[in-house]
Design a protein around this motif. Structure first.
Motif, mmCIF file in Angstrom:
data_model
loop_
_atom_site.group_PDB
_atom_site.id
_atom_site.type_symbol
_atom_site.label_atom_id
_atom_site.label_comp_id
_atom_site.label_asym_id
_atom_site.label_seq_id
_atom_site.Cartn_x
_atom_site.Cartn_y
_atom_site.Cartn_z
ATOM 1 N N SER A 330 10.670 -11.505 -2.792
ATOM 2 C CA SER A 330 10.148 -12.031 -4.431
ATOM 3 C C SER A 330 11.022 -11.367 -5.126
ATOM 4 O O SER A 330 10.453 -11.654 -6.663
ATOM 5 N N ALA A 331 10.554 -10.224 -5.041
ATOM 6 C CA ALA A 331 11.006 -9.156 -6.733
ATOM 7 C C ALA A 331 12.412 -9.369 -7.006
ATOM 8 O O ALA A 331 12.476 -9.583 -8.179
ATOM 9 N N ALA A 332 13.383 -9.506 -5.898
ATOM 10 C CA ALA A 332 14.868 -10.483 -6.430
ATOM 11 C C ALA A 332 14.934 -11.481 -6.897
ATOM 12 O O ALA A 332 15.439 -11.850 -8.148
ATOM 13 N N LEU A 333 14.427 -12.580 -6.466
ATOM 14 C CA LEU A 333 13.579 -13.645 -6.980
ATOM 15 C C LEU A 333 13.788 -13.730 -8.436
ATOM 16 O O LEU A 333 13.950 -14.415 -9.676
ATOM 17 N N GLU A 334 12.331 -12.647 -8.714
ATOM 18 C CA GLU A 334 12.196 -12.000 -9.942
ATOM 19 C C GLU A 334 12.741 -11.834 -10.950
ATOM 20 O O GLU A 334 12.801 -12.339 -12.281
ATOM 21 N N LEU A 335 14.101 -11.008 -10.814
ATOM 22 C CA LEU A 335 14.954 -10.428 -11.583
ATOM 23 C C LEU A 335 15.509 -11.446 -11.377
ATOM 24 O O LEU A 335 16.392 -11.659 -12.630
ATOM 25 N N TYR A 336 16.521 -12.729 -10.672
ATOM 26 C CA TYR A 336 17.196 -13.071 -10.697
ATOM 27 C C TYR A 336 16.631 -14.433 -11.892
ATOM 28 O O TYR A 336 17.349 -14.850 -12.893
ATOM 29 N N ALA A 337 15.138 -14.894 -11.995
ATOM 30 C CA ALA A 337 13.961 -15.681 -12.420
ATOM 31 C C ALA A 337 14.452 -15.041 -14.450
ATOM 32 O O ALA A 337 13.982 -16.007 -15.076
ATOM 33 N N ALA A 338 14.384 -13.821 -14.149
ATOM 34 C CA ALA A 338 14.076 -13.644 -15.209
ATOM 35 C C ALA A 338 15.967 -13.207 -16.596
ATOM 36 O O ALA A 338 15.374 -14.026 -17.393
ATOM 37 N N GLU A 339 16.885 -12.994 -15.265
ATOM 38 C CA GLU A 339 18.721 -13.691 -16.059
ATOM 39 C C GLU A 339 18.447 -14.630 -16.031
ATOM 40 O O GLU A 339 18.983 -15.269 -17.574
ATOM 41 N N HIS A 340 18.120 -15.608 -14.514
ATOM 42 C CA HIS A 340 19.261 -16.644 -15.333
ATOM 43 C C HIS A 340 18.214 -17.641 -15.503
ATOM 44 O O HIS A 340 18.407 -19.165 -14.945
ATOM 45 N N GLY A 341 16.469 -17.834 -15.323
ATOM 46 C CA GLY A 341 16.115 -18.809 -15.177
ATOM 47 C C GLY A 341 15.185 -19.081 -14.114
ATOM 48 O O GLY A 341 16.146 -18.874 -12.545
ATOM 49 N N SER A 342 14.166 -19.732 -13.846
ATOM 50 C CA SER A 342 13.484 -20.384 -12.430
ATOM 51 C C SER A 342 14.307 -21.123 -11.224
ATOM 52 O O SER A 342 15.352 -22.182 -12.286
#
Length: 606
Positions: A330-342
């Motif tokens: 979940s943390a990795a996805l949050e980082l992805y979302a922060a950088e590339h969007g949801s």
């Protein structure tokens, strides 16, 4: 010159006179006022063409007998010539040949033969002129040159006057006097004073001499100071250039320091502005790109991880390891979302809100791009300034130049210029003194030359004067004249008549002015006879022979008779109590009442 006939009508007190001369000697006598002098004047005027009692032509009418319109005198000669005088016009017409005065000798002697007293009455110069003509002693240039040399004259003066000697001594004398006058004028113009022999002899312009060494030293001093000024001015130029360079360097360092000072701040600002620019660029690109799926391994892994988490939730409770795994995922996805969007937005078209924001984001992107460009420009300026500053401040630096250094050199140049002015003034003073001294010497020399010219030309004028070289030449030529005077004096038994080189007349050594009237008459007679014989004129008019005693009259007639054919015509005039007698030697004429008659035999005269 033998006269054969004399005819005079209405001349002064002479009514009519007709004389036919048959002898060489004619005695013309009469009482006082009878007309003797009128006849003598008539003969003299007809022979010479010159009046004896009037001077101006307008007065010729006075010579005509009162009550008559005209007068006429005619003289005939044995050679066929004749001279006719008519009054009142006063013209003499010559017939049968030339006039009586054509020869220089005759022209000089005729006035004396017609009026013997005129020689003694003449000036010494006039006597010399007559004797020059008589003796024919002319101006021999070689002889004159030698006499001038003997007088100590320089050759240049002699060479200048000799060409004029040929024209006669009077012309040479006049030219020498003119040159002497010009030399006096030149002396006066130069000195400002009137020329005088004593004054001019030692005249000079006083001026202190100037040593050439002093002038050369003054010139060297001027050059030395001038060289020092040139050197100092060159140093001043170099010093000012260095001072200006130094001031410019300091200004450049201050400017570079000011440009390099914000370097770190510019770097930080550039980094921040670059991040902001990237974020806004991504956002603008995301909205502008539309629903295109995200492509790439990262995106694929994110999708798989998200799918795994979604699928794992329905399978019951999870142990701790699983929960940890899910938490990390979940943390990795949050980082992805922060950088590339949801992942939920993957491939989803931008919303209306995003599209509404896009113009503002694009404007921000443009502003941020310019800001980054400005930051990069400022960074380059600051970086370059830092590099230049380092180059300027590191290494060996030129010696500093202060305002005091420049001011000190300027003051030194000013002092040198004052010194230069002083030495130049000294040089100018010495040169002026030298010029004055040279001018004084030159004026003194010129004045001496003018004075020498005055003396020389005065000496030449004296030499050319009648009592100079002409007198010396005449003195040599006078010997035959004095010999003839002595001869005639002895023949008459009268005192010895002589003419000195100074033109003094003496009788047995006594000067003419101290002689008695009869002694002077005898001297005049001897001189007139001598000159008439030597000139070839052989004519004489002797008036007032009655001044002589009876013995003297006899001596005169014996003299005239003894001269023989040396005298062609001798007309003797005098006052007597009665007519004289004629003979074969002396023809006597008696004038009475203005008319002439032939006398009785001379031996019967009382």
């Amino acid at each position: 010159m033998k006269i054969t006939s004399i005819i005079a009508k209405n001349f002064q007190g002479l009514r009519h006179a007709g004389l036919s001369l048959s002898t060489r000697i004619a005695l013309i006598a009469g009482d006082n006022g009878a007309g003797k002098s009128s006849l003598r004047d008539a003969i003299a005027m007809a022979l010479s063409g010159k009046p004896f009692r009037v001077e101006k032509k307008k007065d010729f009418g006075q010579l005509v007998m009162e009550g008559q319109k005209g007068a006429e005198v005619r003289i005939e000669f044995d050679d066929g010539r004749a001279a006719t005088l008519k009054l009142p016009d006063g013209k003499v017409v010559y017939a049968g040949g030339a006039s009586l005065e054509d020869a220089d000798t005759l022209r000089a002697v005729l006035p004396i033969a017609l009026n013997p007293a005129s020689f003694a009455a003449a000036t010494p110069d006039e006597r010399r002129t007559a004797l020059f003509a008589l003796t024919g002693c002319g101006a021999d240039e070689r002889g004159v040159e030698q006499r001038l040399i003997e007088r100590g004259l320089e050759q240049r003066y002699i060479d200048a006057v000799l060409p004029l000697v040929g024209s006669g001594f009077p012309a040479a004398e006049a030219d020498a006097k003119r040159r002497a006058t010009e030399a006096r004028g030149a002396w006066k113009a130069l000195t400002g004073e009137v020329h005088g022999d004593k004054k001019a002899e030692g005249w000079s312009v006083e001026a202190a001499p100037v040593d050439d060494a002093a002038i050369q030293q003054a010139k060297a001093d001027v050059q030395k100071v001038q060289d020092e000024i040139s050197q100092a001015q060159q140093q001043l130029g170099e010093l000012r250039a260095r001072h200006q360079q130094q001031a410019g360097r300091q200004q450049q360092i201050a400017r570079l320091k000011e440009q390099a000072a914000p370097l770190e701040r510019i770097k930080a600002k550039l980094a921040a502005d670059q991040l902001d620019l990237a974020k806004v660029r991504d956002e603008v690109e995301g909205i502008s790109a539309g629903p295109a799926p995200r492509v790439g391994l990262v995106h694929d892994l994110a999708r798989a991880l998200n799918l795994s988490l979604t699928m794992a939730i329905p399978f019951g409770d999870m142990n701790a390891e699983q929960r940890g795994y899910l938490k990390s995922a979940s943390a990795a996805l949050e980082l992805y979302a922060a950088e590339h969007g949801s992942l939920a937005d993957d491939g989803v078209p931008p919303s209306a809100e995003d599209l509404a924001r896009l113009p503002q984001l694009q404007h921000s992107l443009e502003m941020m791009s310019r800001a980054v460009a400005n930051d990069e420009r400022d960074l380059k300026v600051a970086t370059d300034a830092e590099a230049q500053l380092k180059a300027l401040t590191e290494g060996e630096q030129p010696a500093p130049v202060s305002e005091a250094d420049v001011t000190g050199l300027v003051e030194r140049i000013s002092l040198l210029q004052i010194s230069h002015k002083n030495v130049q003034a000294r040089l100018a003073e010495l040169q002026e003194q030298h010029r004055i001294a040279a001018d004084a010497a030159e004026r003194t020399q010129r004045a001496a030359q003018h004075h020498a010219d005055v003396q020389a030309w005065s000496s030449v004028a004296d030499a050319m004067a009648p009592d100079g070289i002409p007198a010396e030449i005449l003195a040599d030529a006078l010997r035959p004249v004095n010999d003839r005077l002595f001869e005639l004096s002895q023949m008459a038994g009268w005192p010895r008549i002589q003419i000195s080189r100074d033109m003094d007349i003496t009788a047995d050594g006594r000067v003419y002015g101290l002689l008695s009237e009869s002694e002077q008459w005898r001297a005049d007679c001897i001189i007139a006879l001598t000159l008439s014989i030597m000139s070839g004129l052989r004519l004489v008019l002797l008036d007032r022979f009655d001044v002589l005693s009876m013995t003297g009259r006899g001596q005169l007639l014996d003299l005239l008779e003894g001269l023989g054919d040396q005298i062609d015509t001798a007309l003797v005039f005098g006052t007597m109590k009665g007519p004289a007698a004629s003979d074969e030697v002396v023809q006597a004429f008696w004038i009475s009442g203005g008319e002439v008659a032939t006398g009785e035999p001379y031996a019967q005269a009382a």
